[in-house]
Design a protein around this motif. Structure first.
Motif, PDB file in Angstrom:
ATOM      1  N   ASN A 117      -3.830  -2.297  10.194  1.00 59.52           N
ATOM      2  CA  ASN A 117      -2.641  -1.443  10.209  1.00 59.52           C
ATOM      3  C   ASN A 117      -1.342  -2.240  10.248  1.00 59.52           C
ATOM      4  O   ASN A 117      -0.292  -1.743   9.836  1.00 59.52           O
TER       5      ASN A 117
ATOM      6  N   LEU B 231      -0.264  -2.598   6.495  1.00 56.61           N
ATOM      7  CA  LEU B 231      -0.257  -1.487   5.550  1.00 56.61           C
ATOM      8  C   LEU B 231       1.147  -0.987   5.224  1.00 56.61           C
ATOM      9  O   LEU B 231       1.356  -0.350   4.187  1.00 56.61           O
TER      10      LEU B 231
ATOM     11  N   VAL C 228       2.487  -2.136   1.747  1.00 59.41           N
ATOM     12  CA  VAL C 228       1.944  -1.684   0.469  1.00 59.41           C
ATOM     13  C   VAL C 228       2.089  -0.178   0.331  1.00 59.41           C
ATOM     14  O   VAL C 228       2.235   0.542   1.319  1.00 59.41           O
ATOM     15  N   GLN C 229       2.032   0.289  -0.888  1.00 58.84           N
ATOM     16  CA  GLN C 229       2.141   1.715  -1.151  1.00 58.84           C
ATOM     17  C   GLN C 229       0.809   2.402  -0.879  1.00 58.84           C
ATOM     18  O   GLN C 229      -0.247   1.770  -0.919  1.00 58.84           O
ATOM     19  N   PRO C 230       0.855   3.707  -0.601  1.00 60.61           N
ATOM     20  CA  PRO C 230      -0.368   4.444  -0.274  1.00 60.61           C
ATOM     21  C   PRO C 230      -1.496   4.256  -1.283  1.00 60.61           C
ATOM     22  O   PRO C 230      -2.666   4.139  -0.907  1.00 60.61           O
ATOM     23  N   LYS C 231      -1.149   4.189  -2.556  1.00 61.78           N
ATOM     24  CA  LYS C 231      -2.176   4.065  -3.591  1.00 61.78           C
ATOM     25  C   LYS C 231      -2.910   2.723  -3.525  1.00 61.78           C
ATOM     26  O   LYS C 231      -4.005   2.586  -4.080  1.00 61.78           O
ATOM     27  N   ASP C 232      -2.303   1.741  -2.857  1.00 64.77           N
ATOM     28  CA  ASP C 232      -2.901   0.411  -2.781  1.00 64.77           C
ATOM     29  C   ASP C 232      -3.600   0.146  -1.449  1.00 64.77           C
ATOM     30  O   ASP C 232      -4.140  -0.940  -1.233  1.00 64.77           O
ATOM     31  N   GLU C 233      -3.584   1.124  -0.572  1.00 66.13           N
ATOM     32  CA  GLU C 233      -4.128   0.920   0.774  1.00 66.13           C
ATOM     33  C   GLU C 233      -5.616   0.585   0.755  1.00 66.13           C
ATOM     34  O   GLU C 233      -6.071  -0.297   1.487  1.00 66.13           O
TER      35      GLU C 233
ATOM     36  N   ILE D 226      -6.287  -3.067  -0.051  1.00 67.95           N
ATOM     37  CA  ILE D 226      -5.937  -3.966   1.047  1.00 67.95           C
ATOM     38  C   ILE D 226      -6.952  -3.868   2.179  1.00 67.95           C
ATOM     39  O   ILE D 226      -7.356  -4.883   2.764  1.00 67.95           O
ATOM     40  N   ARG D 227      -7.394  -2.671   2.480  1.00 62.95           N
ATOM     41  CA  ARG D 227      -8.416  -2.507   3.532  1.00 62.95           C
ATOM     42  C   ARG D 227      -9.694  -3.251   3.159  1.00 62.95           C
ATOM     43  O   ARG D 227     -10.315  -3.908   3.993  1.00 62.95           O
TER      44      ARG D 227
ATOM     45  N   HIS E  27       1.790  -6.219  -2.790  1.00 68.75           N
ATOM     46  CA  HIS E  27       3.121  -5.822  -2.319  1.00 68.75           C
ATOM     47  C   HIS E  27       4.162  -5.989  -3.423  1.00 68.75           C
ATOM     48  O   HIS E  27       4.950  -5.077  -3.698  1.00 68.75           O
TER      49      HIS E  27
ATOM     50  N   HIS F 178       4.484   1.586  13.218  1.00 66.37           N
ATOM     51  CA  HIS F 178       3.208   1.316  12.580  1.00 66.37           C
ATOM     52  C   HIS F 178       2.897  -0.171  12.598  1.00 66.37           C
ATOM     53  O   HIS F 178       1.761  -0.577  12.816  1.00 66.37           O
TER      54      HIS F 178
END
Length: 212
Positions: free
Chosen positions: A53, A56, A59-64, A67-68, A100, A210
């Motif tokens: 977290n 996160l 990065v944008q939501p679509k890339d989460e 990354i995870r 990013h 966050h």
């Protein structure tokens, strides 16, 4: 030389800094790919703590999901220690910075060595760390005041010319256009800072919570 009012300059550049801090692809983009930049700093904290977290927000939501996944792989591999840990960490750093920058529409050309952050950007980061804006506002204020005077003096110097000297007239028009555009950019940046501060405050606060 005309001296601008320092308190007003400080307020103006506070707005400029807010615009840079609250928009994608400005100050962050300028040093997000360096090993001592904020993206890598948060990535190292995330890896050491095992808490994805912490990165996160970069990065944008679509890339989460990407990354995870990369984070989990690196966390698993780095448990072997030694060279494996170093390679796993570096692989995650590269993935995070690449994703990013792609989200900002910026190219990724590899991680840059530490020590390549511009002085103004470093000062902006320092202001956030210390909670004191005055030093960075003074730095930017001096630079912009110098720029304003330089361009203003060129306009005044070229203003006096023979009306029949077309070349001199064009020189004056060029100086005038540069000067007006410079002032306009500053004014627009200050207004952008105000709008971001008003509209983006909740999002910024959420991102801060966050990350930390």
């Amino acid at each position: 030389m005309i001296h601008l009012n320092r308190p007003r300059l400080a307020r103006l550049f506070g707005a400029l800094i807010a615009a840079a801090a609250l928009s994608w692809g400005t100050a962050a983009q300028a040093h997000c790919d360096t090993l001592d930049g904020p993206v890598v700093g948060d990535a190292r904290k995330a890896l050491d703590s095992g808490n994805v977290n912490l990165v996160l927000g970069w990065v944008q939501p679509k890339d989460e999901a990407e990354i995870r996944s990369a984070f989990q792989k690196s966390v698993t591999v780095r448990k072997a220690g030694g060279p494996a840990r170093e390679l796993a960490d570096y692989a995650f750093l590269e993935t995070l910075v690449r994703v990013h920058r792609a989200g900002e529409g910026a190219p990724y050309t590899g991680l840059k060595p530490a020590g390549q952050i511009e002085p103004a950007v470093a000062a902006a980061d320092k202001a956030i760390e210390t909670g004191k804006l005055k030093p960075v506002a003074a730095m930017i204020g001096e630079s912009v005041e110098h720029g304003l005077h330089r361009q203003f003096e060129v306009v005044l110097r070229t203003k006096k010319h023979d009306p029949n000297d077309v070349q001199a007239a064009r020189a004056h028009v060029g100086a005038y256009v540069e000067y007006v555009h410079y002032v306009e950019r500053l004014h627009d940046a200050a207004r952008t800072g105000d709008s971001h501060a008003a509209a983006g405050a909740p999002a910024a606060a959420a991102a801060t919570a966050h990350k930390h």
